[in-house]
Design a protein around this motif. Sequence first.
Motif, PDB file in Angstrom:
ATOM      1  N   LEU A 130       0.754  -1.232   0.086  1.00 54.51           N
ATOM      2  CA  LEU A 130      -0.008   0.136  -0.115  1.00 54.51           C
ATOM      3  C   LEU A 130       0.778   1.201  -0.160  1.00 54.51           C
ATOM      4  CD1 LEU A 130      -2.923   1.015   0.061  1.00 54.51           C
ATOM      5  CD2 LEU A 130      -2.785   1.026   2.696  1.00 54.51           C
ATOM      6  N   LEU A 131       1.947   1.264   0.688  1.00 56.88           N
ATOM      7  CA  LEU A 131       2.983   2.420   0.664  1.00 56.88           C
ATOM      8  C   LEU A 131       3.723   2.383  -0.625  1.00 56.88           C
ATOM      9  CD1 LEU A 131       4.559   4.380   2.499  1.00 56.88           C
ATOM     10  CD2 LEU A 131       6.299   2.695   2.580  1.00 56.88           C
ATOM     11  N   LYS A 132       3.909   1.340  -1.484  1.00 62.82           N
ATOM     12  CA  LYS A 132       4.496   1.492  -2.772  1.00 62.82           C
ATOM     13  C   LYS A 132       3.124   2.107  -3.716  1.00 62.82           C
ATOM     14  CE  LYS A 132       6.773  -1.764  -4.625  1.00 62.82           C
ATOM     15  NZ  LYS A 132       6.932  -3.241  -5.108  1.00 62.82           N
ATOM     16  N   TYR A 133       1.854   1.673  -3.480  1.00 55.58           N
ATOM     17  CA  TYR A 133       0.726   2.324  -4.270  1.00 55.58           C
ATOM     18  C   TYR A 133       0.882   3.886  -4.307  1.00 55.58           C
ATOM     19  CZ  TYR A 133      -3.936   3.912  -5.324  1.00 55.58           C
ATOM     20  OH  TYR A 133      -5.116   4.552  -5.716  1.00 55.58           O
ATOM     21  N   TYR A 134       1.019   4.380  -2.953  1.00 60.68           N
ATOM     22  CA  TYR A 134       0.927   5.713  -2.769  1.00 60.68           C
ATOM     23  C   TYR A 134       2.280   6.647  -3.240  1.00 60.68           C
ATOM     24  CZ  TYR A 134      -2.992   5.482   0.336  1.00 60.68           C
ATOM     25  OH  TYR A 134      -4.131   5.355   0.793  1.00 60.68           O
ATOM     26  N   ILE A 135       3.363   5.621  -3.385  1.00 62.23           N
ATOM     27  CA  ILE A 135       4.812   6.259  -4.167  1.00 62.23           C
ATOM     28  C   ILE A 135       4.476   6.451  -5.460  1.00 62.23           C
ATOM     29  CG2 ILE A 135       7.099   5.581  -4.593  1.00 62.23           C
ATOM     30  CD1 ILE A 135       7.218   4.544  -1.846  1.00 62.23           C
ATOM     31  N   ASN A 136       3.751   5.315  -6.193  1.00 61.62           N
ATOM     32  CA  ASN A 136       3.169   5.544  -7.618  1.00 61.62           C
ATOM     33  C   ASN A 136       2.409   6.371  -8.172  1.00 61.62           C
ATOM     34  OD1 ASN A 136       4.043   3.995 -10.029  1.00 61.62           O
ATOM     35  ND2 ASN A 136       1.999   3.118  -9.823  1.00 61.62           N
ATOM     36  N   CYS A 137       1.469   6.598  -7.012  1.00 60.27           N
ATOM     37  CA  CYS A 137       0.649   7.681  -7.371  1.00 60.27           C
ATOM     38  C   CYS A 137       1.126   9.103  -7.470  1.00 60.27           C
ATOM     39  CB  CYS A 137      -0.616   7.769  -6.477  1.00 60.27           C
ATOM     40  SG  CYS A 137      -1.829   6.467  -6.551  1.00 60.27           S
ATOM     41  N   ALA A 138       2.172   9.422  -6.455  1.00 61.16           N
ATOM     42  CA  ALA A 138       2.860  10.592  -6.395  1.00 61.16           C
ATOM     43  C   ALA A 138       3.584  10.650  -7.465  1.00 61.16           C
ATOM     44  CB  ALA A 138       3.691  10.685  -5.088  1.00 61.16           C
ATOM     45  N   LEU A 139       4.404   9.731  -7.994  1.00 60.89           N
ATOM     46  CA  LEU A 139       5.347   9.767  -9.234  1.00 60.89           C
ATOM     47  C   LEU A 139       4.380  10.216 -10.513  1.00 60.89           C
ATOM     48  CD1 LEU A 139       7.586   6.688  -8.464  1.00 60.89           C
ATOM     49  CD2 LEU A 139       8.271   9.215  -8.126  1.00 60.89           C
ATOM     50  N   LYS A 140       3.452   9.614 -10.564  1.00 58.47           N
ATOM     51  CA  LYS A 140       2.478   9.890 -11.706  1.00 58.47           C
ATOM     52  C   LYS A 140       1.843  11.297 -11.611  1.00 58.47           C
ATOM     53  CE  LYS A 140       0.569   5.211 -12.579  1.00 58.47           C
ATOM     54  NZ  LYS A 140      -0.283   4.244 -12.654  1.00 58.47           N
ATOM     55  N   ARG A 141       1.869  12.062 -10.675  1.00 62.04           N
ATOM     56  CA  ARG A 141       1.471  13.247 -10.600  1.00 62.04           C
ATOM     57  C   ARG A 141       2.625  14.157 -10.529  1.00 62.04           C
ATOM     58  NH1 ARG A 141      -0.981  11.688  -5.679  1.00 62.04           N
ATOM     59  NH2 ARG A 141       0.458  13.010  -4.684  1.00 62.04           N
ATOM     60  N   GLY A 142       3.720  13.718 -10.837  1.00 67.51           N
ATOM     61  CA  GLY A 142       4.947  14.533 -11.227  1.00 67.51           C
ATOM     62  C   GLY A 142       5.723  14.920  -9.901  1.00 67.51           C
ATOM     63  N   GLU A 143       5.388  14.539  -8.903  1.00 67.86           N
ATOM     64  CA  GLU A 143       6.012  15.102  -7.697  1.00 67.86           C
ATOM     65  C   GLU A 143       7.284  14.085  -7.561  1.00 67.86           C
ATOM     66  OE1 GLU A 143       2.543  16.513  -4.770  1.00 67.86           O
ATOM     67  OE2 GLU A 143       2.504  14.238  -4.668  1.00 67.86           O
ATOM     68  N   ALA A 144       8.200  14.950  -6.835  1.00 66.93           N
ATOM     69  CA  ALA A 144       9.566  13.976  -6.372  1.00 66.93           C
ATOM     70  C   ALA A 144       9.243  13.291  -5.276  1.00 66.93           C
ATOM     71  CB  ALA A 144      10.625  15.196  -6.528  1.00 66.93           C
TER      72      ALA A 144
END
Length: 297
Positions: free
Chosen positions: A28-42
């Motif tokens: 679930l932590l990796k899911y949130y990491i992936n979502c942040a990356l897709k939004r263009g956040e470092a």
Amino acid sequence: MLSEVLQGTEPGGFVIIRDTACYSGRRLLKYYINCALKRGEAVHVLGFEVPEHELCAKLDSSCLNLFHFHNAYTDPLGWTKQSSFTVQHFSATGVTQLLQETQHAKTSVLVIDSLSFIVRHHDPVVVCQELQKLRKGGSVRMIFGLLHMDLHQQGVLGALSHLACTVISVTPGNIARYAVANTSQRKKSGKVMQKEEFFTLTEDLTLSIETKPNQSGKAQADLHTESEVDPMSNLTFNLRLSEVEREAKEKVALPFVFSEKKKSALLSQGRGSGRIMYEPDANDDFDEEDPDDDLDV
């Protein structure tokens, strides 16, 4: 509510994912990491428990240039002096400096994998203070931390959870394929929202959420029939009264309810009513000025 966690736009958001040995919250932590990356956040990850290649698996490959893994897994305690970041370096100042050394100057998402490792090697009070400084410092927009509930006392869990604006506790579900997420979210106004959700998270980080999943149609049927079952249908005695029995019950005089005639007879003093007369004799040492003179006080 799981899908709404990343929609918080106010700076200083702090999300804790709490798990146990029975169910890991790292996916679930990796899911949130992936979502942040897709939004263009470092995304900056302080990695203590798993290597970089394991955490990067199944993340969006087109966004990995925004992913920064600060390796504390190889030498977390600094014994071999091979790691540039160790658990001793964890502080608001140290993390802020680490983030500023990258080419992305804008605010970032900080991921701590895991908070449990840091708490085991630092005073929990100090950890809470440093996390609060990171939240207020402005160098990170949001903090995600993984916390293992079965490694800490309730006081430590409570202190860290009170600091967070969102706490997600994940446990295995009774229904196959589904896990349970109990989310508690505190709004900026102080209002607290809580929700229980059943979810599945596949290997390719696809999240599916249901409020109450069906178990071959059985779960919904149980909820429907439960409200229609008569709790008195299987009793060996009758709790209901017929109309005749109800009328007979209403005519029975209660033992301590007096009629008006009986009340007046008891309250009126007749000619033969008794009275108690007392005349003190000479042996009664009675002092009218001090009636309690005979008491040893």
